[in-house]
Design a protein around this motif. Structure first.
Motif, PDB file in Angstrom:
ATOM      1  N   PRO A   1      -5.459  22.897  60.673  1.00 31.78           N
ATOM      2  CA  PRO A   1      -5.683  24.205  61.781  1.00 31.78           C
ATOM      3  C   PRO A   1      -6.039  25.539  61.310  1.00 31.78           C
ATOM      4  O   PRO A   1      -6.860  26.169  61.732  1.00 31.78           O
ATOM      5  N   VAL A   2      -5.386  25.885  60.140  1.00 31.03           N
ATOM      6  CA  VAL A   2      -5.644  27.020  59.398  1.00 31.03           C
ATOM      7  C   VAL A   2      -7.016  27.051  58.766  1.00 31.03           C
ATOM      8  O   VAL A   2      -7.874  28.122  59.074  1.00 31.03           O
ATOM      9  N   ALA A   3      -7.305  25.994  58.207  1.00 26.36           N
ATOM     10  CA  ALA A   3      -8.786  26.073  57.638  1.00 26.36           C
ATOM     11  C   ALA A   3      -9.669  25.704  58.693  1.00 26.36           C
ATOM     12  O   ALA A   3     -10.867  26.248  58.562  1.00 26.36           O
ATOM     13  N   LEU A   4      -9.380  25.147  59.641  1.00 31.87           N
ATOM     14  CA  LEU A   4     -10.510  25.131  60.872  1.00 31.87           C
ATOM     15  C   LEU A   4     -10.629  26.216  61.526  1.00 31.87           C
ATOM     16  O   LEU A   4     -11.811  27.048  61.768  1.00 31.87           O
ATOM     17  N   LEU A   5      -9.557  27.106  61.745  1.00 30.63           N
ATOM     18  CA  LEU A   5      -9.667  28.369  62.105  1.00 30.63           C
ATOM     19  C   LEU A   5     -10.516  29.353  61.336  1.00 30.63           C
ATOM     20  O   LEU A   5     -11.443  30.022  61.653  1.00 30.63           O
ATOM     21  N   VAL A   6     -10.428  29.180  59.998  1.00 31.46           N
ATOM     22  CA  VAL A   6     -11.232  30.006  58.937  1.00 31.46           C
ATOM     23  C   VAL A   6     -12.752  29.345  59.118  1.00 31.46           C
ATOM     24  O   VAL A   6     -13.782  30.218  59.079  1.00 31.46           O
ATOM     25  N   LEU A   7     -12.923  28.248  59.278  1.00 30.63           N
ATOM     26  CA  LEU A   7     -14.466  27.756  59.215  1.00 30.63           C
ATOM     27  C   LEU A   7     -14.850  28.357  60.522  1.00 30.63           C
ATOM     28  O   LEU A   7     -16.176  28.552  60.513  1.00 30.63           O
ATOM     29  N   LEU A   8     -14.244  28.240  61.800  1.00 31.24           N
ATOM     30  CA  LEU A   8     -14.794  28.632  63.069  1.00 31.24           C
ATOM     31  C   LEU A   8     -15.231  30.224  62.966  1.00 31.24           C
ATOM     32  O   LEU A   8     -15.775  30.769  63.810  1.00 31.24           O
ATOM     33  N   VAL A   9     -14.722  30.987  61.945  1.00 36.62           N
ATOM     34  CA  VAL A   9     -15.198  32.147  61.557  1.00 36.62           C
ATOM     35  C   VAL A   9     -16.703  32.453  61.632  1.00 36.62           C
ATOM     36  O   VAL A   9     -17.434  33.304  62.168  1.00 36.62           O
ATOM     37  N   ALA A  10     -17.349  31.267  61.156  1.00 43.68           N
ATOM     38  CA  ALA A  10     -18.879  31.432  60.847  1.00 43.68           C
ATOM     39  C   ALA A  10     -19.415  31.399  62.394  1.00 43.68           C
ATOM     40  O   ALA A  10     -20.354  31.867  62.430  1.00 43.68           O
ATOM     41  N   GLY A  11     -18.868  30.939  63.370  1.00 44.95           N
ATOM     42  CA  GLY A  11     -19.370  30.775  64.569  1.00 44.95           C
ATOM     43  C   GLY A  11     -19.445  32.197  65.365  1.00 44.95           C
ATOM     44  O   GLY A  11     -20.284  32.192  66.366  1.00 44.95           O
ATOM     45  N   LEU A  12     -18.793  33.011  64.766  1.00 45.18           N
ATOM     46  CA  LEU A  12     -18.629  34.382  65.432  1.00 45.18           C
ATOM     47  C   LEU A  12     -20.094  35.108  65.201  1.00 45.18           C
ATOM     48  O   LEU A  12     -20.331  36.138  65.855  1.00 45.18           O
ATOM     49  N   GLY A  13     -20.921  34.677  64.225  1.00 43.02           N
ATOM     50  CA  GLY A  13     -22.116  35.097  64.106  1.00 43.02           C
ATOM     51  C   GLY A  13     -23.258  34.491  64.918  1.00 43.02           C
ATOM     52  O   GLY A  13     -24.599  34.905  64.787  1.00 43.02           O
TER      53      GLY A  13
ATOM     54  N   TRP B   1     -21.908  21.721  64.622  1.00 43.98           N
ATOM     55  CA  TRP B   1     -20.969  21.746  63.207  1.00 43.98           C
ATOM     56  C   TRP B   1     -19.677  22.052  63.935  1.00 43.98           C
ATOM     57  O   TRP B   1     -18.684  21.202  63.040  1.00 43.98           O
ATOM     58  N   GLU B   2     -19.376  22.796  64.608  1.00 41.56           N
ATOM     59  CA  GLU B   2     -18.232  23.374  64.946  1.00 41.56           C
ATOM     60  C   GLU B   2     -17.416  22.230  65.671  1.00 41.56           C
ATOM     61  O   GLU B   2     -16.179  21.867  65.624  1.00 41.56           O
ATOM     62  N   GLY B   3     -18.139  21.541  66.824  1.00 40.01           N
ATOM     63  CA  GLY B   3     -17.564  20.523  67.574  1.00 40.01           C
ATOM     64  C   GLY B   3     -17.154  19.277  66.893  1.00 40.01           C
ATOM     65  O   GLY B   3     -16.188  18.686  67.006  1.00 40.01           O
ATOM     66  N   ARG B   4     -18.160  18.775  65.893  1.00 34.90           N
ATOM     67  CA  ARG B   4     -17.474  17.720  64.868  1.00 34.90           C
ATOM     68  C   ARG B   4     -16.406  17.988  64.015  1.00 34.90           C
ATOM     69  O   ARG B   4     -15.644  17.216  64.101  1.00 34.90           O
ATOM     70  N   SER B   5     -16.367  19.391  63.810  1.00 32.94           N
ATOM     71  CA  SER B   5     -15.240  19.690  62.766  1.00 32.94           C
ATOM     72  C   SER B   5     -13.846  19.663  63.649  1.00 32.94           C
ATOM     73  O   SER B   5     -12.866  19.168  63.070  1.00 32.94           O
ATOM     74  N   VAL B   6     -14.019  20.079  64.760  1.00 33.07           N
ATOM     75  CA  VAL B   6     -12.704  20.092  65.738  1.00 33.07           C
ATOM     76  C   VAL B   6     -12.157  18.728  65.930  1.00 33.07           C
ATOM     77  O   VAL B   6     -10.973  18.592  66.018  1.00 33.07           O
ATOM     78  N   LEU B   7     -13.174  17.765  66.249  1.00 29.61           N
ATOM     79  CA  LEU B   7     -12.821  16.536  66.420  1.00 29.61           C
ATOM     80  C   LEU B   7     -12.160  15.833  65.395  1.00 29.61           C
ATOM     81  O   LEU B   7     -11.101  15.154  65.294  1.00 29.61           O
ATOM     82  N   LEU B   8     -12.634  16.193  64.126  1.00 32.03           N
ATOM     83  CA  LEU B   8     -11.947  15.576  62.763  1.00 32.03           C
ATOM     84  C   LEU B   8     -10.604  16.256  62.646  1.00 32.03           C
ATOM     85  O   LEU B   8      -9.767  15.380  62.145  1.00 32.03           O
ATOM     86  N   ALA B   9     -10.582  17.502  62.807  1.00 33.51           N
ATOM     87  CA  ALA B   9      -9.332  18.028  62.487  1.00 33.51           C
ATOM     88  C   ALA B   9      -8.286  17.471  63.448  1.00 33.51           C
ATOM     89  O   ALA B   9      -6.859  17.223  62.950  1.00 33.51           O
ATOM     90  N   VAL B  10      -8.351  17.555  64.718  1.00 32.64           N
ATOM     91  CA  VAL B  10      -7.511  16.870  65.521  1.00 32.64           C
ATOM     92  C   VAL B  10      -7.053  15.496  65.340  1.00 32.64           C
ATOM     93  O   VAL B  10      -6.075  14.905  65.318  1.00 32.64           O
ATOM     94  N   ALA B  11      -8.222  14.668  64.965  1.00 32.42           N
ATOM     95  CA  ALA B  11      -8.061  13.258  64.450  1.00 32.42           C
ATOM     96  C   ALA B  11      -6.941  13.143  63.252  1.00 32.42           C
ATOM     97  O   ALA B  11      -6.235  12.109  63.193  1.00 32.42           O
ATOM     98  N   ALA B  12      -7.277  14.096  62.298  1.00 31.96           N
ATOM     99  CA  ALA B  12      -6.563  14.195  60.962  1.00 31.96           C
ATOM    100  C   ALA B  12      -5.125  14.282  61.410  1.00 31.96           C
ATOM    101  O   ALA B  12      -4.095  13.666  60.840  1.00 31.96           O
ATOM    102  N   ILE B  13      -4.709  15.586  62.196  1.00 32.45           N
ATOM    103  CA  ILE B  13      -3.401  15.927  62.656  1.00 32.45           C
ATOM    104  C   ILE B  13      -2.740  14.527  63.159  1.00 32.45           C
ATOM    105  O   ILE B  13      -1.632  14.462  63.163  1.00 32.45           O
ATOM    106  N   ALA B  14      -3.591  14.029  64.083  1.00 28.34           N
ATOM    107  CA  ALA B  14      -2.775  12.961  64.993  1.00 28.34           C
ATOM    108  C   ALA B  14      -2.753  11.560  63.909  1.00 28.34           C
ATOM    109  O   ALA B  14      -2.102  10.488  64.564  1.00 28.34           O
TER     110      ALA B  14
END
Length: 675
Positions: free
Chosen positions: A530-542, A615-628
């Protein structure tokens, strides 16, 4: 349907004979028909030409009657794959009243009766695409009558037009027409003549000289030589193009299409990849030979298209996509082969090579867009050296002009182009094996990326062209619905945010790989995702910010790097098989190359692009799947989903929608006017 218009006004050569009782104008009309024109009209003036253009629905070829050229020259102009508007440009000294041009990167950026920095002279013929026909009609009326207010502006607001364009100006009508069309801002590409003959004549002596030059050239032999790119890389120039034209000639005689040759080259690459994976000296050598032959065919498909003049948007798109698919399938074969030979990280090297090459290609594509956009913009009134960027630009121009020199070939080779990559893979795999081949590709690729990245950054800051401001940034960023809803952080800029976003996955990936190397369990890092995902989503702020910085052309590449690194992190932490990680990242590259190929070929966005989730939607799905604990099945499912969407989008874009457009265009022709 191509309409050809011979403009006889103001041309002194209209009545010159070319044979017993055969006027110039009749021979030119016959050449235009053989060049591919469906209809040929001769008009006496620009007003009549404008009226004809108003009725046209397809490309229009306009030529003056003073042009003496091989029919192949006119055919090349009609079928040129660049455009939609292309003008013939000659190196002849300009005669009185003729329009001279200045071109950069193949684009006509200025035209007029006098230019201090002209690079050629207008050849008296141009092909105008359907989208530019209103501009052609407006230019014809402007050049015929009083100059409208907009015609006094240059290609960009504030740039003055060069010379008079009114009907009373000196020069033939076709020259005035072209100068006015350029001043009205129409993007026109220059078509240069090599090996063949084209001249504009004004008297019997000039006509006789031009006719003698025509007779001295074998058109078919010249066209076969012209099928080879004028400038190519060292390996391709000396070890492929020296004999590939003979293969091109055979393919033409057999009736093969460029697409058919492309498919055969794909087959060669696939078999080479299988042999690299199988291992064993004989298989590796055979794989290297097949890879080389596949690259030869990769050159032949383009040469065959140029030789037969069979160009299409589909063929150009397919060639780009096939090139990348072939190369990455070979990486897969090498990765499997290295792993099978006992190296633990064979697939990891293959994923790294694919990621590096894709990010490099993204920077290559967008730097090309940057240069094209810079060429269209007016030069400053008082040119300056431009600091180190300007000096680098001038030095690069000098080296590129010195063709055949050591510095020229070093510059073209150090950037690690496709010919050199395939040659390196073939030789190293055959002699040393898959592991050495992958390491060699990565080492040279990193050095080339560092070299080109540093120089391009300096030159881009000097040019200061906001490329992403001129295109759909959301599309080429590959943003999904989540990024569109994130707040905008403008002070940091989209590039800074994209780079920061890639750092989180990069750090976690390094930590995960270190654990694997120490025989630790990377699964313990799952809760850091989740931390790495939040850092990745920083790119979406632009996403919603203006992409108008001098280096914002690097944003797409930075976003690709961030998403691929995050997919690799999910794979390592979630215990996904390495081959599955490679397959998923491969599908991401296919999706992104589809966007890039459409950008380069000036095609519309993929019809089903919104269904790819961003890119962000695919990454969120993968992160949730890995945590689960479901990283592998979800990554496999998401990759398959992207494949289905890609195939459906290709079918829609290249089969269904064109067929619908054709049927819709045919309805009025069958049914006539309603009521």
């Amino acid at each position: 349907m191509t309409l050809a218009i011979v403009l006889a006004a103001g041309a002194p050569a209209a009545g010159l004979p070319t044979g017993p009782g055969e006027p110039r104008i009749d021979r030119l009309a016959d050449q235009l028909r053989r060049a591919g024109a469906d209809r040929v009209h001769t008009v006496a003036g620009l007003a009549e030409l404008a009226a004809l253009v108003d009725t046209a629905t397809g490309p229009v070829l306009v030529t003056g009657v003073d042009l003496v050229a091989h029919t192949a020259v006119l055919k090349h102009l009609v079928t040129s794959p660049v455009g939609p508007t292309v003008a013939l440009v000659l190196t002849d000294p300009p005669a009185a009243g003729q329009t001279v041009v200045r071109e950069e990167r193949g684009q006509v950026v200025d035209a007029g009766p006098e230019l201090p920095d002209a690079t050629g002279v207008f050849g008296g013929a141009l092909r105008v695409g359907a989208d530019d026909l209103p501009a052609l009609a407006a230019a014809a009326r402007a050049a015929h009558g009083p100059v409208p207010a907009q015609a006094t502006h240059g290609r960009v607001a504030g740039q003055a037009a060069h010379g008079p364009v009114a009907g009373g100006a000196a020069g033939s009508a076709v020259d005035r027409l072209f100068a006015t069309l350029t001043d009205l801002g129409t993007l026109t590409f220059a078509h240069r003549v090599r090996l063949l003959v084209a001249h504009r004549v004004a008297d019997p002596a000039g006509l006789a000289a031009a006719e003698a030059a025509l007779a001295g050239v074998d058109e078919d032999r010249a066209e076969l030589r012209l099928s080879v790119k004028e400038r190519d890389d060292f390996f391709t120039t000396y070890l492929v193009s020296t004999w590939s034209p003979y293969v091109t000639k055979v393919c033409a005689r057999l009736g093969l299409t460029p697409t058919g040759v492309t498919m055969i080259s794909v087959l060669f690459a696939v078999v080479a990849a299988v042999l690299f994976g199988a291992g064993g000296r004989a298989a590796l050598v055979a794989g290297g030979v097949l890879l080389y032959l596949g690259f030869v065919l990769d050159c032949v498909d383009g040469q065959l298209a140029r030789y037969t003049r069979h160009f299409s948007a589909w063929g150009g798109w397919l060639d780009t996509m096939a090139d990348r698919a072939k190369e990455y399938l070979v990486y897969a074969g090498l990765g499997y082969g290295a792993t099978h030979a006992g190296f633990r990280y064979g697939w990891a090297l293959a994923i790294a090579a694919m990621t590096l090459q894709t990010v490099r290609h993204m920077t290559d594509a967008w730097y090309g867009v940057l240069h094209d956009e810079a060429a269209r913009r007016p030069r400053p009134a008082t040119p300056t050296a431009g600091g180190i960027g300007g000096k680098l630009n001038a030095a690069s121009t000098r080296v590129q002009a010195d063709t055949g020199s050591v510095s020229y070939w070093l510059k073209r080779t150090v950037v690690f182009p496709i010919g050199e990559r395939w040659a390196l893979i073939a030789v190293t795999a055959a002699l040393f094996g898959p592991l050495v081949s992958l390491v060699s590709v990565l080492v040279w690729g990193v050095l080339a990326f560092g070299y080109t990245g540093a120089l391009r950054t300096l030159r881009a800051r000097w040019m200061w062209v906001p490329v992403l401001d001129t295109v759909d940034a959301t599309l080429h960023r590959d943003d999904g619905p989540l990024a569109a809803r994130l707040p905008v952080v403008r002070p940091m800029g989209p590039l800074t945010l994209a780079v920061l976003g890639a750092l989180g996955p990069a750090v976690l990936l390094v930590v995960g790989l270190l654990r694997v190397a120490g025989d630790g369990d990377p699964g313990g890092l799952r809760w850091w995702l989740p931390v790495a995902l939040l850092v990745l989503l920083v790119a979406g702020l632009g996403a919603g910010a203006a992409h108008n910085g001098p280096l914002d052309w690097l944003v797409p590449a930075a976003l690709r790097a961030g998403e691929y690194l995050f997919a690799a992190v999910v794979g390592v932490v979630g215990g996904v098989p390495a081959w599955l990680i490679f397959g998923y990242v491969f599908m991401l590259t296919v999706h992104h190359y589809d966007l890039t190929a459409r950008l380069e070929k000036r095609q519309a966005a993929p019809p089903l692009h919104p269904w790819t989730l961003g890119w962000e939607g695919r990454s969120v799905l993968l992160a949730v799947a890995a945590i689960a604990g479901f990283a592998s099945p979800v990554m496999a499912t998401l990759g398959a989903y992207l494949l289905v969407v890609f195939v459906a989008s290709v079918v829609l874009a290249w089969v269904v929608l064109p067929a619908r457009a054709t049927r819709a265009a045919a309805v009025p022709a069958r049914g006539g006017s309603p009521g």
